[in-house]
Design a protein around this motif. Sequence first.
Motif, mmCIF file in Angstrom:
data_model
loop_
_atom_site.group_PDB
_atom_site.id
_atom_site.type_symbol
_atom_site.label_atom_id
_atom_site.label_comp_id
_atom_site.label_asym_id
_atom_site.label_seq_id
_atom_site.Cartn_x
_atom_site.Cartn_y
_atom_site.Cartn_z
ATOM 1 N N GLN A 45 0.833 -1.191 0.000
ATOM 2 C CA GLN A 45 0.000 0.000 0.000
ATOM 3 C C GLN A 45 0.876 1.254 0.000
ATOM 4 O O GLN A 45 0.565 2.249 -0.647
ATOM 5 N N GLN A 46 1.996 1.191 0.698
ATOM 6 C CA GLN A 46 2.925 2.322 0.740
ATOM 7 C C GLN A 46 3.488 2.625 -0.649
ATOM 8 O O GLN A 46 3.535 3.784 -1.067
ATOM 9 N N ASN A 47 3.885 1.584 -1.398
ATOM 10 C CA ASN A 47 4.400 1.788 -2.756
ATOM 11 C C ASN A 47 3.353 2.448 -3.655
ATOM 12 O O ASN A 47 3.672 3.349 -4.433
ATOM 13 N N TYR A 70 -7.421 16.294 -11.080
ATOM 14 C CA TYR A 70 -6.506 15.201 -10.781
ATOM 15 C C TYR A 70 -6.396 14.921 -9.289
ATOM 16 O O TYR A 70 -6.258 13.776 -8.881
ATOM 17 N N TYR A 71 -6.470 15.965 -8.486
ATOM 18 C CA TYR A 71 -6.330 15.717 -7.058
ATOM 19 C C TYR A 71 -7.519 14.928 -6.522
ATOM 20 O O TYR A 71 -7.357 14.015 -5.726
ATOM 21 N N THR A 72 -8.717 15.259 -6.975
ATOM 22 C CA THR A 72 -9.908 14.510 -6.553
ATOM 23 C C THR A 72 -9.808 13.065 -7.021
ATOM 24 O O THR A 72 -10.128 12.139 -6.274
ATOM 25 N N LEU A 73 -9.357 12.866 -8.248
ATOM 26 C CA LEU A 73 -9.164 11.510 -8.761
ATOM 27 C C LEU A 73 -8.127 10.762 -7.918
ATOM 28 O O LEU A 73 -8.328 9.613 -7.544
ATOM 29 N N TYR A 74 -7.024 11.430 -7.613
ATOM 30 C CA TYR A 74 -5.973 10.833 -6.782
ATOM 31 C C TYR A 74 -6.548 10.367 -5.445
ATOM 32 O O TYR A 74 -6.328 9.227 -5.020
ATOM 33 N N GLU A 75 -7.303 11.242 -4.768
ATOM 34 C CA GLU A 75 -7.881 10.881 -3.478
ATOM 35 C C GLU A 75 -8.859 9.718 -3.611
ATOM 36 O O GLU A 75 -8.884 8.827 -2.770
ATOM 37 N N LYS A 79 -8.414 6.057 -1.940
ATOM 38 C CA LYS A 79 -9.457 5.516 -1.061
ATOM 39 C C LYS A 79 -9.944 4.159 -1.567
ATOM 40 O O LYS A 79 -10.149 3.230 -0.787
ATOM 41 N N LEU A 80 -10.121 4.046 -2.879
ATOM 42 C CA LEU A 80 -10.532 2.771 -3.473
ATOM 43 C C LEU A 80 -9.500 1.686 -3.187
ATOM 44 O O LEU A 80 -9.846 0.566 -2.804
ATOM 45 N N ILE A 84 -10.052 -1.830 -1.206
ATOM 46 C CA ILE A 84 -9.700 -3.121 -1.803
ATOM 47 C C ILE A 84 -8.649 -3.827 -0.952
ATOM 48 O O ILE A 84 -8.710 -5.031 -0.731
ATOM 49 N N TYR A 85 -7.696 -3.060 -0.429
ATOM 50 C CA TYR A 85 -6.668 -3.643 0.437
ATOM 51 C C TYR A 85 -7.304 -4.234 1.692
ATOM 52 O O TYR A 85 -6.929 -5.325 2.129
ATOM 53 N N ALA A 86 -8.274 -3.533 2.259
ATOM 54 C CA ALA A 86 -8.951 -4.048 3.453
ATOM 55 C C ALA A 86 -9.646 -5.368 3.137
ATOM 56 O O ALA A 86 -9.577 -6.321 3.928
ATOM 57 N N LEU A 87 -10.300 -5.432 1.977
ATOM 58 C CA LEU A 87 -10.929 -6.685 1.556
ATOM 59 C C LEU A 87 -9.875 -7.785 1.345
ATOM 60 O O LEU A 87 -10.066 -8.933 1.760
#
Length: 102
Positions: A45-47, A70-75, A79-80, A84-87
């Motif tokens: 996740q860090q990478n 782009y910043y909104t897309l980045y955030e 978050k997505l 996904i990582y939590a799942l």
Amino acid sequence: MNSQRIRQLISEKYPKWHNKPFRLNIDELKKPELVIKDFFSAYSQQNIRVVLKEWCREALMAEECPEMNYYTLYESVDKLIEAIYALYWKRFNPFKKKKNKK
């Protein structure tokens, strides 16, 4: 710019098939968790955060910046990926004790 306007701009620019998965093969479409497992096995996740932040910085520094925020897309992507990582972690956590089925 609001999200509805962004969606409109994108849908005008790309064909309808572009709104569906086209990188996944048949097996991956049936079992998307395979892609999630492969992805998070290869990248931490860090990478991912470092790369996303760099992409965002480069986009914001570009002389020609399209209308998409782009910043909104980045955030949103960050978050997505967290979701996904939590799942992924819930399903494939190597430290999770396996339940014995009897």
